[in-house]
Design a protein around this motif. Structure first.
Motif, PDB file in Angstrom:
ATOM      1  N   GLY A 199     -12.740   6.016   5.564  1.00 24.95           N
ATOM      2  CA  GLY A 199     -11.428   6.466   5.111  1.00 24.95           C
ATOM      3  C   GLY A 199     -10.733   5.433   4.252  1.00 24.95           C
ATOM      4  O   GLY A 199     -10.172   5.752   3.203  1.00 24.95           O
ATOM      5  N   VAL A 200     -10.784   4.170   4.674  1.00 15.98           N
ATOM      6  CA  VAL A 200     -10.136   3.107   3.900  1.00 15.98           C
ATOM      7  C   VAL A 200     -10.822   2.936   2.547  1.00 15.98           C
ATOM      8  O   VAL A 200     -10.170   2.885   1.498  1.00 15.98           O
ATOM      9  N   GLY A 201     -12.150   2.849   2.560  1.00 12.32           N
ATOM     10  CA  GLY A 201     -12.873   2.687   1.304  1.00 12.32           C
ATOM     11  C   GLY A 201     -12.669   3.863   0.368  1.00 12.32           C
ATOM     12  O   GLY A 201     -12.397   3.698  -0.819  1.00 12.32           O
ATOM     13  N   GLY A 202     -12.778   5.068   0.910  1.00  7.38           N
ATOM     14  CA  GLY A 202     -12.580   6.249   0.081  1.00  7.38           C
ATOM     15  C   GLY A 202     -11.158   6.389  -0.409  1.00  7.38           C
ATOM     16  O   GLY A 202     -10.916   6.881  -1.514  1.00  7.38           O
ATOM     17  N   GLY A 203     -10.189   5.950   0.400  1.00  7.77           N
ATOM     18  CA  GLY A 203      -8.794   6.041  -0.007  1.00  7.77           C
ATOM     19  C   GLY A 203      -8.475   5.149  -1.187  1.00  7.77           C
ATOM     20  O   GLY A 203      -7.581   5.446  -1.981  1.00  7.77           O
ATOM     21  N   LEU A 204      -9.218   4.056  -1.342  1.00  7.97           N
ATOM     22  CA  LEU A 204      -9.034   3.196  -2.500  1.00  7.97           C
ATOM     23  C   LEU A 204      -9.571   3.838  -3.770  1.00  7.97           C
ATOM     24  O   LEU A 204      -9.148   3.499  -4.871  1.00  7.97           O
ATOM     25  N   SER A 206      -5.751   9.089   3.090  1.00 10.62           N
ATOM     26  CA  SER A 206      -4.423   9.324   2.522  1.00 10.62           C
ATOM     27  C   SER A 206      -3.465   8.188   2.851  1.00 10.62           C
ATOM     28  O   SER A 206      -2.650   7.781   2.015  1.00 10.62           O
ATOM     29  N   ALA A 207      -3.555   7.660   4.070  1.00  7.37           N
ATOM     30  CA  ALA A 207      -2.713   6.521   4.437  1.00  7.37           C
ATOM     31  C   ALA A 207      -3.058   5.298   3.589  1.00  7.37           C
ATOM     32  O   ALA A 207      -2.169   4.542   3.176  1.00  7.37           O
ATOM     33  N   THR A 208      -4.343   5.099   3.318  1.00  6.76           N
ATOM     34  CA  THR A 208      -4.769   3.993   2.459  1.00  6.76           C
ATOM     35  C   THR A 208      -4.237   4.168   1.044  1.00  6.76           C
ATOM     36  O   THR A 208      -3.830   3.202   0.390  1.00  6.76           O
ATOM     37  N   MET A 209      -4.250   5.410   0.557  1.00  9.27           N
ATOM     38  CA  MET A 209      -3.695   5.680  -0.764  1.00  9.27           C
ATOM     39  C   MET A 209      -2.231   5.256  -0.836  1.00  9.27           C
ATOM     40  O   MET A 209      -1.780   4.666  -1.828  1.00  9.27           O
ATOM     41  N   MET A 210      -1.477   5.520   0.221  1.00  7.50           N
ATOM     42  CA  MET A 210      -0.067   5.144   0.235  1.00  7.50           C
ATOM     43  C   MET A 210       0.102   3.626   0.268  1.00  7.50           C
ATOM     44  O   MET A 210       1.002   3.078  -0.388  1.00  7.50           O
ATOM     45  N   ALA A 211      -0.763   2.955   1.005  1.00  9.55           N
ATOM     46  CA  ALA A 211      -0.727   1.491   1.009  1.00  9.55           C
ATOM     47  C   ALA A 211      -1.058   0.945  -0.377  1.00  9.55           C
ATOM     48  O   ALA A 211      -0.457  -0.030  -0.841  1.00  9.55           O
ATOM     49  N   ARG A 212      -2.006   1.583  -1.045  1.00 10.77           N
ATOM     50  CA  ARG A 212      -2.361   1.158  -2.396  1.00 10.77           C
ATOM     51  C   ARG A 212      -1.186   1.324  -3.350  1.00 10.77           C
ATOM     52  O   ARG A 212      -0.942   0.487  -4.226  1.00 10.77           O
ATOM     53  N   ILE A 213      -0.440   2.401  -3.199  1.00 10.47           N
ATOM     54  CA  ILE A 213       0.737   2.631  -4.042  1.00 10.47           C
ATOM     55  C   ILE A 213       1.735   1.492  -3.873  1.00 10.47           C
ATOM     56  O   ILE A 213       2.290   0.975  -4.852  1.00 10.47           O
ATOM     57  N   LEU A 214       1.968   1.084  -2.635  1.00 11.99           N
ATOM     58  CA  LEU A 214       2.908  -0.004  -2.382  1.00 11.99           C
ATOM     59  C   LEU A 214       2.424  -1.313  -3.002  1.00 11.99           C
ATOM     60  O   LEU A 214       3.225  -2.082  -3.537  1.00 11.99           O
ATOM     61  N   VAL A 215       1.127  -1.561  -2.930  1.00 14.00           N
ATOM     62  CA  VAL A 215       0.579  -2.782  -3.530  1.00 14.00           C
ATOM     63  C   VAL A 215       0.775  -2.759  -5.044  1.00 14.00           C
ATOM     64  O   VAL A 215       1.220  -3.749  -5.648  1.00 14.00           O
ATOM     65  N   LEU A 236       0.635   9.249   9.127  1.00 12.16           N
ATOM     66  CA  LEU A 236      -0.746   9.701   8.952  1.00 12.16           C
ATOM     67  C   LEU A 236      -1.709   8.864   9.783  1.00 12.16           C
ATOM     68  O   LEU A 236      -2.635   9.403  10.414  1.00 12.16           O
ATOM     69  N   ALA A 237      -1.482   7.558   9.804  1.00 15.00           N
ATOM     70  CA  ALA A 237      -2.361   6.676  10.578  1.00 15.00           C
ATOM     71  C   ALA A 237      -2.275   6.972  12.074  1.00 15.00           C
ATOM     72  O   ALA A 237      -3.293   6.964  12.779  1.00 15.00           O
ATOM     73  N   LEU A 238      -1.072   7.265  12.563  1.00 15.12           N
ATOM     74  CA  LEU A 238      -0.908   7.569  13.992  1.00 15.12           C
ATOM     75  C   LEU A 238      -1.585   8.883  14.361  1.00 15.12           C
ATOM     76  O   LEU A 238      -2.227   8.991  15.417  1.00 15.12           O
TER      77      LEU A 238
END
Length: 437
Positions: free
Chosen positions: A220-225, A257-266, A290-292
């Motif tokens: 999920g993390v890798g794909g979200g990037l 999807s949660a990773t995508m949001m983290a990427r947006i913040l970065v 989403l993570a929860l």
């Protein structure tokens, strides 16, 4: 010349620099010694002690050169050449005895000497960092060789082409707006395109190295990037085929999807730090929701299975992919500038909603650039990005429902609803809302 450079140094400074020279030799020698730990004493051209001594030797010659002016630098160069010749000779005898080939030991010893000298004559922090990087590259031999073996020609070609376009083309691009509206800065647009491609490639590489079935979280993390939409569609299809793994697979989509949001913040933080304070609340809250939910599904989904599904993602370093995103970013940048001038805030929100159906990166980058500049305030940019995230979340839910059926769909819908609700609360509690904007 380094701002702290002085031909003459005090005793304490010299001891500190020579200590770093020794540390550089030790860390490089530690890796070399461990690599050759099974060889008998006297059968190694250069091991732990030799590399440590090479670092000190470089430091001593650096101290001599530092006080000798131009003649000292010539003496340092001669010492380096002599040292290299000696190490190369013994390495030649070693390879002849063992019947092997390899120059890594010679290069490692040369670097230990050179970095040891640089710790005295140059920036000691850069020298120390260089020593750590050298040791890491030596230690990662197996991983790097395995990665090269798995590297396809298409990936190699795309990477080389992108590197050339980045380090050759980027410096040649004008770093100023070239259009009457001030929306098109070729240098900035291309730099942001490369940044997204690099972030995406990190996820692509993670999936290729680790594998798509090595764990939901990593997948999920890798794909979200790379593309959370692609991950959602893949997981939804796999959940339809493997209903016993439904919770686990949906959780992977939510993690993406949660990773995508983290990427947006970065990305926003890199481009516009002031906007990050406006956006961290809503986007961060949505990603946390989403993570929860993903964690809850993982807990209730049982042990990880061994399904046969694979995640198929396009190489984000493909030239066509990079150029397509660059073109999309250009169009979105012009439209964002135009609607800001002619349609006001409502036009910006409408553009964000339309863009969010298929992509979040282009509008995010445009808003990060425009936010706080001219007629577009930080709060408007933050709301536009929040809208694009919400629309994209709904869009992926619809796609996942169609691809995976109602059992997948309602799980995604509940998670998306909670994420949007959390994001809305975060937006209401953001600094702009608190200030009554």
């Amino acid at each position: 010349m380094h701002p702290h450079y002085s031909p003459v140094m005090d005793t304490l400074d010299l001891f500190q620099r020579l200590s770093v020279s020794l540390a550089i030799g030790l860390v490089i020698g530690l890796e070399r010694g461990w690599h050759a730990r099974l060889e008998a004493e006297g059968e190694r051209a250069a091991g732990f002690r030799t590399h440590a001594l090479a670092g000190v030797l470089g430091g001593v010659w650096g101290a001599i050169a530092r006080g000798g002016g131009d003649i000292g630098l010539v003496a340092l160069a001669v010492a380096f050449a002599t040292f290299t010749g000696v190490i190369a000779f013994y390495r030649y005898r070693e390879t002849g005895h063992d019947g092997t080939f390899g120059a890594t030991t010679v290069v490692a010893a040369m670097l230990a000497f050179a970095l040891g000298a640089f710790a005295v004559v140059g920036d000691v922090q850069v020298a120390a960092a260089g020593g750590v990087v050298v040791a890491a590259l030596l230690a990662l031999k197996g991983v790097l060789h395995a990665w090269v073996q798995r590297l396809s020609w298409a990936e190699l070609r795309s990477g080389l082409m992108l590197l050339a376009m980045t380090f050759v083309m980027l410096p040649l691009l004008p770093n100023r707006p070239i259009d009457p509206w001030g929306a098109l800065n070729p240098f900035s647009l291309w730099l942001m395109t490369i940044m997204i491609a690099v972030l995406s490639f990190a996820g692509y590489a993670a999936i290729k190295i680790v594998g798509a079935r090595r764990g939901v979280l990593l997948t999920g993390v890798g794909g979200g990037l790379v593309s959370s939409t692609a991950v959602t569609l893949n997981m939804a299809r796999m959940a339809r085929e493997h209903p016993e793994e439904r919770n686990r697979l949906v959780a992977s989509a939510l993690v993406a999807s949660a990773t995508m949001m983290a990427r947006i913040l970065v990305v926003v933080g890199v481009i516009n730090a002031a906007l990050l304070s406006q956006l961290a609340g809503p986007v961060g809250a949505a990603g946390l929701a989403l993570a929860l939910v993903a964690l809850f599904l993982l807990k209730s989904g049982g042990p990880e299975g061994d399904d046969d599904g694979q995640i198929v993602l396009r190489n984000p370093f493909e030239l066509a992919t990079v150029l397509q995103f660059g073109a999309l970013l250009t169009v979105i940048s012009v439209l964002a500038k135009a609607v800001t001038v002619y349609a006001g805030d409502i036009g910006v929100y409408a553009l964000a909603a339309i863009s969010g159906i298929a992509d979040v990166d282009a509008i995010t980058l445009s808003m990060a650039q425009l936010g706080g500049a001219g007629s577009l305030g930080l709060e408007v940019a933050a709301r536009a990005i929040a809208i694009v995230v919400a629309v994209n979340t709904v869009s992926k839910t619809v796609m996942g429902w169609i691809a995976g059926g109602s059992e997948v769909g309602w799980r995604l819908a509940i998670a998306s609803g909670l994420a949007i609700l959390a994001g809305a609360l975060g937006l209401l509690l953001s600094p702009a809302a608190s200030a009554g904007v």
